[in-house]
Design an enzyme around this catalytic site. Structure first.
Site, PDB file in Angstrom:
ATOM      1  N   LYS A  13       0.831  -1.214   0.000  1.00 35.51           N
ATOM      2  CA  LYS A  13       0.000   0.000   0.000  1.00 35.51           C
ATOM      3  C   LYS A  13       0.863   1.261   0.000  1.00 35.51           C
ATOM      4  O   LYS A  13       0.665   2.156  -0.803  1.00 35.51           O
ATOM      5  CB  LYS A  13      -0.915   0.034   1.245  1.00 35.51           C
ATOM      6  CG  LYS A  13      -1.866  -1.140   1.372  1.00 35.51           C
ATOM      7  CD  LYS A  13      -2.728  -1.040   2.619  1.00 35.51           C
ATOM      8  CE  LYS A  13      -1.967  -1.065   3.930  1.00 35.51           C
ATOM      9  NZ  LYS A  13      -1.268  -2.323   4.223  1.00 35.51           N
ATOM     10  N   ARG A  88      -9.707   0.963   8.697  1.00 36.56           N
ATOM     11  CA  ARG A  88      -9.361  -0.422   9.003  1.00 36.56           C
ATOM     12  C   ARG A  88     -10.496  -1.158   9.698  1.00 36.56           C
ATOM     13  O   ARG A  88     -10.363  -2.354   9.989  1.00 36.56           O
ATOM     14  CB  ARG A  88      -8.141  -0.457   9.914  1.00 36.56           C
ATOM     15  CG  ARG A  88      -6.815  -0.703   9.193  1.00 36.56           C
ATOM     16  CD  ARG A  88      -5.722  -0.570  10.244  1.00 36.56           C
ATOM     17  NE  ARG A  88      -4.529  -1.297   9.981  1.00 36.56           N
ATOM     18  CZ  ARG A  88      -3.443  -0.767   9.419  1.00 36.56           C
ATOM     19  NH1 ARG A  88      -3.446   0.457   8.979  1.00 36.56           N
ATOM     20  NH2 ARG A  88      -2.350  -1.497   9.288  1.00 36.56           N
ATOM     21  N   ARG A 127      11.583  -5.537   5.163  1.00 34.88           N
ATOM     22  CA  ARG A 127      11.317  -4.113   4.889  1.00 34.88           C
ATOM     23  C   ARG A 127      12.222  -3.175   5.689  1.00 34.88           C
ATOM     24  O   ARG A 127      12.473  -3.389   6.857  1.00 34.88           O
ATOM     25  CB  ARG A 127       9.855  -3.814   5.225  1.00 34.88           C
ATOM     26  CG  ARG A 127       9.550  -2.324   5.298  1.00 34.88           C
ATOM     27  CD  ARG A 127       8.086  -2.040   5.191  1.00 34.88           C
ATOM     28  NE  ARG A 127       7.331  -2.419   6.364  1.00 34.88           N
ATOM     29  CZ  ARG A 127       5.999  -2.278   6.441  1.00 34.88           C
ATOM     30  NH1 ARG A 127       5.314  -1.807   5.413  1.00 34.88           N
ATOM     31  NH2 ARG A 127       5.371  -2.641   7.524  1.00 34.88           N
ATOM     32  N   ARG A 161      11.156  -0.854  11.308  1.00 34.03           N
ATOM     33  CA  ARG A 161      10.105  -0.662  12.306  1.00 34.03           C
ATOM     34  C   ARG A 161      10.181  -1.738  13.375  1.00 34.03           C
ATOM     35  O   ARG A 161      10.438  -2.897  13.086  1.00 34.03           O
ATOM     36  CB  ARG A 161       8.742  -0.715  11.616  1.00 34.03           C
ATOM     37  CG  ARG A 161       8.335   0.622  11.067  1.00 34.03           C
ATOM     38  CD  ARG A 161       7.161   0.524  10.151  1.00 34.03           C
ATOM     39  NE  ARG A 161       6.031  -0.226  10.709  1.00 34.03           N
ATOM     40  CZ  ARG A 161       4.892  -0.405  10.055  1.00 34.03           C
ATOM     41  NH1 ARG A 161       4.736   0.112   8.849  1.00 34.03           N
ATOM     42  NH2 ARG A 161       3.919  -1.095  10.599  1.00 34.03           N
ATOM     43  N   ARG A 172      -0.733  -8.876  13.409  1.00 35.38           N
ATOM     44  CA  ARG A 172      -1.285  -7.849  12.527  1.00 35.38           C
ATOM     45  C   ARG A 172      -2.133  -8.485  11.427  1.00 35.38           C
ATOM     46  O   ARG A 172      -3.154  -7.936  11.010  1.00 35.38           O
ATOM     47  CB  ARG A 172      -0.161  -6.993  11.944  1.00 35.38           C
ATOM     48  CG  ARG A 172       0.404  -6.017  12.986  1.00 35.38           C
ATOM     49  CD  ARG A 172       1.818  -5.586  12.704  1.00 35.38           C
ATOM     50  NE  ARG A 172       1.956  -4.888  11.442  1.00 35.38           N
ATOM     51  CZ  ARG A 172       3.126  -4.701  10.821  1.00 35.38           C
ATOM     52  NH1 ARG A 172       4.246  -5.170  11.359  1.00 35.38           N
ATOM     53  NH2 ARG A 172       3.173  -4.064   9.686  1.00 35.38           N
TER      54      ARG A 172
HETATM   55  P1  ADP Z   1       2.267  -1.806   3.248  1.00 33.31           P
HETATM   56  O1  ADP Z   1       2.271  -0.301   3.196  1.00 33.31           O
HETATM   57  O2  ADP Z   1       1.069  -2.396   2.571  1.00 33.31           O
HETATM   58  O3  ADP Z   1       2.441  -2.350   4.633  1.00 33.31           O
HETATM   59  P2  ADP Z   1       4.862  -1.610   1.820  1.00 33.31           P
HETATM   60  O4  ADP Z   1       4.511  -0.773   0.652  1.00 33.31           O
HETATM   61  O5  ADP Z   1       5.629  -0.985   2.914  1.00 33.31           O
HETATM   62  O6  ADP Z   1       3.521  -2.313   2.403  1.00 33.31           O
HETATM   63  O7  ADP Z   1       5.647  -2.910   1.288  1.00 33.31           O
HETATM   64  C1  ADP Z   1       6.162  -3.882   2.195  1.00 33.31           C
HETATM   65  C2  ADP Z   1       7.554  -4.342   1.746  1.00 33.31           C
HETATM   66  O8  ADP Z   1       7.446  -5.106   0.529  1.00 33.31           O
HETATM   67  C3  ADP Z   1       8.527  -3.201   1.438  1.00 33.31           C
HETATM   68  O9  ADP Z   1       9.816  -3.618   1.846  1.00 33.31           O
HETATM   69  C4  ADP Z   1       8.419  -3.040  -0.086  1.00 33.31           C
HETATM   70  O10 ADP Z   1       9.673  -2.579  -0.645  1.00 33.31           O
HETATM   71  C5  ADP Z   1       8.134  -4.473  -0.551  1.00 33.31           C
HETATM   72  N1  ADP Z   1       7.209  -4.551  -1.701  1.00 33.31           N
HETATM   73  C6  ADP Z   1       6.169  -3.713  -2.004  1.00 33.31           C
HETATM   74  N2  ADP Z   1       5.527  -4.136  -3.112  1.00 33.31           N
HETATM   75  C7  ADP Z   1       6.163  -5.272  -3.522  1.00 33.31           C
HETATM   76  C8  ADP Z   1       5.971  -6.199  -4.624  1.00 33.31           C
HETATM   77  N3  ADP Z   1       4.982  -6.035  -5.518  1.00 33.31           N
HETATM   78  N4  ADP Z   1       6.834  -7.244  -4.715  1.00 33.31           N
HETATM   79  C9  ADP Z   1       7.828  -7.426  -3.804  1.00 33.31           C
HETATM   80  N5  ADP Z   1       8.054  -6.596  -2.754  1.00 33.31           N
HETATM   81  C10 ADP Z   1       7.237  -5.537  -2.609  1.00 33.31           C
HETATM   82  P1  ADP Z   2       1.016  -1.911   7.887  1.00 31.30           P
HETATM   83  O1  ADP Z   2       0.248  -1.444   6.703  1.00 31.30           O
HETATM   84  O2  ADP Z   2       2.392  -2.341   7.569  1.00 31.30           O
HETATM   85  O3  ADP Z   2       0.269  -2.889   8.717  1.00 31.30           O
HETATM   86  P2  ADP Z   2       0.639   0.650   9.281  1.00 31.30           P
HETATM   87  O4  ADP Z   2       1.811   1.543   9.304  1.00 31.30           O
HETATM   88  O5  ADP Z   2      -0.517   1.031   8.437  1.00 31.30           O
HETATM   89  O6  ADP Z   2       1.207  -0.772   8.950  1.00 31.30           O
HETATM   90  O7  ADP Z   2       0.097   0.451  10.768  1.00 31.30           O
HETATM   91  C1  ADP Z   2       0.957   0.101  11.847  1.00 31.30           C
HETATM   92  C2  ADP Z   2       0.140  -0.063  13.132  1.00 31.30           C
HETATM   93  O8  ADP Z   2      -0.493   1.185  13.460  1.00 31.30           O
HETATM   94  C3  ADP Z   2      -1.010  -1.066  13.048  1.00 31.30           C
HETATM   95  O9  ADP Z   2      -0.570  -2.379  13.347  1.00 31.30           O
HETATM   96  C4  ADP Z   2      -1.978  -0.511  14.115  1.00 31.30           C
HETATM   97  O10 ADP Z   2      -1.532  -0.841  15.424  1.00 31.30           O
HETATM   98  C5  ADP Z   2      -1.819   0.983  13.954  1.00 31.30           C
HETATM   99  N1  ADP Z   2      -2.757   1.569  12.970  1.00 31.30           N
HETATM  100  C6  ADP Z   2      -2.446   2.187  11.795  1.00 31.30           C
HETATM  101  N2  ADP Z   2      -3.543   2.616  11.157  1.00 31.30           N
HETATM  102  C7  ADP Z   2      -4.610   2.242  11.949  1.00 31.30           C
HETATM  103  C8  ADP Z   2      -6.025   2.374  11.829  1.00 31.30           C
HETATM  104  N3  ADP Z   2      -6.586   2.967  10.770  1.00 31.30           N
HETATM  105  N4  ADP Z   2      -6.792   1.867  12.834  1.00 31.30           N
HETATM  106  C9  ADP Z   2      -6.247   1.272  13.916  1.00 31.30           C
HETATM  107  N5  ADP Z   2      -4.926   1.094  14.079  1.00 31.30           N
HETATM  108  C10 ADP Z   2      -4.102   1.580  13.108  1.00 31.30           C
END
Ligand code: ADP
Ligand code: ADP
Ligand code: ZN
Length: 216
Positions: A13, A88, A127, A161, A172
């Site tokens: 995302k 979420r 990541r 992180r 998660r």
């Molecule tokens: P999210 O915001 O949904 O948690 P991220 O955009 O941070 O996810 O992506 C998670 C990890 O996977 C990062 O290290 C990113 O560089 C990698 N990543 C993102 N998209 C892809 C993909 N299509 N294929 C492989 N790795 C990816």
């Molecule tokens: P990722 O997409 O990799 O799971 P985020 O950075 O979006 O991670 O979120 C990290 C943490 O922050 C989540 O595991 C949760 O604890 C909290 N969080 C983020 N966005 C929300 C939301 N919209 N509602 C509730 N908790 C949230």
């Protein structure tokens, strides 16, 4: 256009939202980033949220709705928002509808990035991000072009992180399946969902997203 990015932790995302922000001038709103900033600043809200985030649980709806609403108020009318990691829960989705309605707007599209759970664990544990500009990287899938130097800003410091461990990722993922996945039904009923195959490489996913947004 207001766009919601839906997908499990690690689905891509943030990676795709940053590019849509650069390419289309949309404003990325990431509740995860806002919460991490509050934790780093040591605010009361940050202390409350930090403990839950470390365990991989969602923070209470009121708290994230408050953050999003404040940030939206700061933004004048513009090309629209990319909501990354929000909503979420169904409660958050309903609150978002109200917030946008008060601006005379609505959620226009919902992009679901679909990735299987086992791939997600590998994505999260590999990541890391640039400490200066926040650009995301991966130990296997997205390395900087020059080792140790950020492609985007030239920075040389990177960070990981605290909640990107296998154990917390499993929690998660549970939260995603139990609380967030029902949003796909919520938005499908409104005809807003476009699903892309997030198992493909980053460039292929980008192309699919462009097609999903610009096509019918
Ligand atoms: P999210 O915001 O949904 O948690 P991220 O955009 O941070 O996810 O992506 C998670 C990890 O996977 C990062 O290290 C990113 O560089 C990698 N990543 C993102 N998209 C892809 C993909 N299509 N294929 C492989 N790795 C990816
Ligand atoms: P990722 O997409 O990799 O799971 P985020 O950075 O979006 O991670 O979120 C990290 C943490 O922050 C989540 O595991 C949760 O604890 C909290 N969080 C983020 N966005 C929300 C939301 N919209 N509602 C509730 N908790 C949230
Ligand atoms: Zn950088």
């Amino acid at each position: 256009m207001n766009l919601v990015m839906l997908g499990a932790p690690g689905a891509g995302k943030g990676t795709q939202a940053k590019r849509l922000q650069d390419m289309r001038g949309l404003v990325q709103l990431s509740t995860g980033d806002m919460l991490r900033a509050a934790v780093a600043a040591g605010t009361k809200l940050g202390t409350q949220a930090g403990a839950l985030m470390e365990r991989g649980e969602l923070v209470p709806d009121e708290l994230v709705i408050g953050l999003i609403s404040e940030r939206m108020e700061e933004e004048p009318d513009g090309p629209g928002f990319i909501l990354d990691g929000f909503p979420r829960t169904i409660g958050q989705a309903e609150a978002l509808d109200e917030l946008l309605k008060s601006r005379g707007e609505a959620v226009d599209r919902v992009l679901v990035i679909d990735v299987n759970d086992e791939a997600l664990v590998g994505r999260i544990t590999g990541r890391y991000t640039c400490a200066t500009c926040g650009e995301g990287y991966h130990t296997l899938f997205k390395k900087p072009k020059v080792e140790g130097v950020c492609d985007r800003c030239g920075g040389t410091e990177f960070k990981r992180r605290k909640d990107d461990t296998e154990e917390v990722v499993r929690e998660r993922l549970n939260a995603y399946h139990a609380q967030t996945k029902p949003l796909i039904g919520y938005y499908t009923a409104q005809g807003k969902v476009r699903t892309v195959d997030g198992m493909a490489d980053i460039e292929t996913v980008q192309k699919e997203i462009d097609l999903a947004l610009d096509g019918a």
